[in-house]
Enzyme design. Structure first.
Site, short mmCIF file in Angstrom:
data_model
loop_
_atom_site.label_atom_id
_atom_site.label_comp_id
_atom_site.label_asym_id
_atom_site.label_seq_id
_atom_site.Cartn_x
_atom_site.Cartn_y
_atom_site.Cartn_z
N THR A 14 0.82 -1.22 0.00
CA THR A 14 0.00 0.00 0.00
C THR A 14 0.84 1.27 0.00
O THR A 14 0.45 2.28 -0.57
CB THR A 14 -0.95 -0.03 1.22
OG1 THR A 14 -1.80 -1.16 1.08
CG2 THR A 14 -1.80 1.21 1.33
N SER A 57 1.80 -7.55 -0.85
CA SER A 57 2.52 -8.56 -0.07
C SER A 57 1.88 -9.95 -0.07
O SER A 57 2.59 -10.93 0.18
CB SER A 57 2.82 -8.08 1.34
OG SER A 57 1.68 -8.05 2.14
N THR A 90 1.72 -4.72 4.16
CA THR A 90 1.61 -5.07 5.58
C THR A 90 1.11 -6.50 5.82
O THR A 90 1.34 -7.06 6.88
CB THR A 90 0.67 -4.09 6.30
OG1 THR A 90 -0.60 -4.11 5.65
CG2 THR A 90 1.23 -2.69 6.28
N ASP A 91 0.43 -7.09 4.81
CA ASP A 91 -0.22 -8.39 5.07
C ASP A 91 0.78 -9.49 5.45
O ASP A 91 0.49 -10.32 6.31
CB ASP A 91 -1.01 -8.85 3.83
CG ASP A 91 -2.24 -7.98 3.58
OD1 ASP A 91 -2.61 -7.18 4.45
OD2 ASP A 91 -2.85 -8.12 2.50
N1 ASP Z 1 -2.75 -5.77 0.93
C1 ASP Z 1 -1.69 -4.83 1.12
C2 ASP Z 1 -0.36 -5.58 1.06
O1 ASP Z 1 -0.04 -6.28 1.98
C3 ASP Z 1 -1.85 -4.18 2.42
C4 ASP Z 1 -0.80 -3.20 2.80
O2 ASP Z 1 0.24 -3.04 2.21
O3 ASP Z 1 -1.07 -2.56 3.81
O4 ASP Z 1 0.35 -5.43 0.10
#
Ligand code: ASP
Length: 325
Positions: A14, A57, A90-91
């Site tokens: 993100t 991710s 973040t995932d």
């Molecule tokens: N779905 C996104 C990822 O993990 C969420 C994020 O980056 O916060 O790439």
């Protein structure tokens, strides 16, 4: 030559995305958006940014983590480099962070960060997280602490951190332990140094490890399937202090007899796994039967640990995994 240099390695997520107001979805942004955040850095440090991957991710693979570890290691070997920052979705951020924590042999800081809101969303947290991460990576007090996660003005250890919320910017927490440091306006404060699992030699992650979550009345089909698939190890997120439903025990014993190690962690967020209960499937009996009880690690990170340990065992004949803290 400036000897205080932080290298930023982008992998996607993100923090590298933007919201499309017409389609109301979030997708990749121009990498120049990330580069532009560097103008906000006030710390006296030289920053170099590299676009290594452009993946959300959930698309990150174990070979990606391995290639990233090699890259981080080669950056840290340069005398001029003080630390490395990695931007990541973040995932699965905590899994990549733990992979690096277990394999990077350096006293220099490795910091992972990301964002919950892309750069054109209200309250975008990427710029702050990235600037704070660069501050931490260039701070001498951040050395010898393993891989760190900087998010929401907090510093967490890769050992303990996990994503606990689907959309809040305070999503990264270390249940039962808390952050190891705080980033204030003027100073960075460290409270304690995390415990370290011994480093595992970095080899290509070839071991196939499956993660199974224990639930009430779990039957043995899933363990049997893992055996039939000839996996190299099984991680079970066990119940409570490390207990299992009795129905799966015959299949588990078959796995152990076939030299498929079973690493037991708990599905509880806090506390430790201990060999306590002496009933059928209780942790005390499981320990005697050859299950490896691992005190405090989330299942997804235990899978990284067992993957790295079993891969090193395959690739380096003298390597002995060390599972005790
Ligand atoms: N779905 C996104 C990822 O993990 C969420 C994020 O980056 O916060 O790439």
């Amino acid at each position: 030559m400036n000897s205080n240099r932080v290298v930023v390695i982008n992998t996607g997520g993100t923090i590298a995305m933007e919201e499309n107001p017409t389609a109301s979805g979030v997708g990749n942004a121009n990498p120049a958006k990330l580069q532009s955040i560097l103008s906000l850095v006030q710390t006296p440090v030289q920053v170099t940014m590299h676009h290594f991957l452009e993946k959300p991710s959930p698309h990150i693979t174990l070979p990606d983590m391995y290639r990233l570890a090699l890259r981080v290691q080669s950056e840290l070997k340069q005398d001029s480099v003080t630390g490395v920052v990695i931007t990541h979705g973040t995932d699965t951020l905590e899994e990549t962070a733990y992979f690096l924590h277990l394999t990077i042999d350096s006293h220099k800081p490795v910091v992972l960060t990301g964002a919950m809101r892309s750069h054109n969303e209200l309250g975008a947290d990427g710029p702050r997280n990235l600037v704070q991460s660069i501050r931490v990576a260039s701070d001498p007090n951040a050395q010898h602490r393993g891989t760190l996660i900087v998010f929401n003005d907090e510093i967490h250890s890769a050992e303990a951190v996990t994503k606990v919320h689907t959309h809040q910017t305070s999503t990264f927490q270390s249940p039962g332990k808390g952050p190891i440091g705080l980033i204030a306006k003027q100073k960075i404060h460290f409270f304690y140094s995390p415990q370290h699992h011994p480093l595992i030699p970095l080899t290509p992650p070839s071991a196939d490890i499956v993660l199974i979550k224990a639930v009430a009345d779990l039957d043995e089909r899933w363990i049997q399937f893992a055996i039939d698939q000839q996996v190299d190890g099984i991680v079970i997120e066990a119940l409570g202090q490390g207990n299992l439903p009795p129905k799966i025990l015959p299949a588990c014993q078959q796995a152990i007899q076939q030299n498929i190690p079973i690493l037991l962690v708990s599905r509880c967020l806090e506390g430790r796994v201990e060999a306590t209960y002496d009933y059928e499937g209780g942790g005390k009996q499981l320990a005697k039967q050859g299950f490896i009880l691992y005190p405090d690690l989330q299942g997804q990170k235990a899978r990284i640990l067992l993957t790295l340990a079993r891969s090193a065992q395959k690739n380096l004949p003298n390597y002995q995994p060390f599972f005790q803290k």
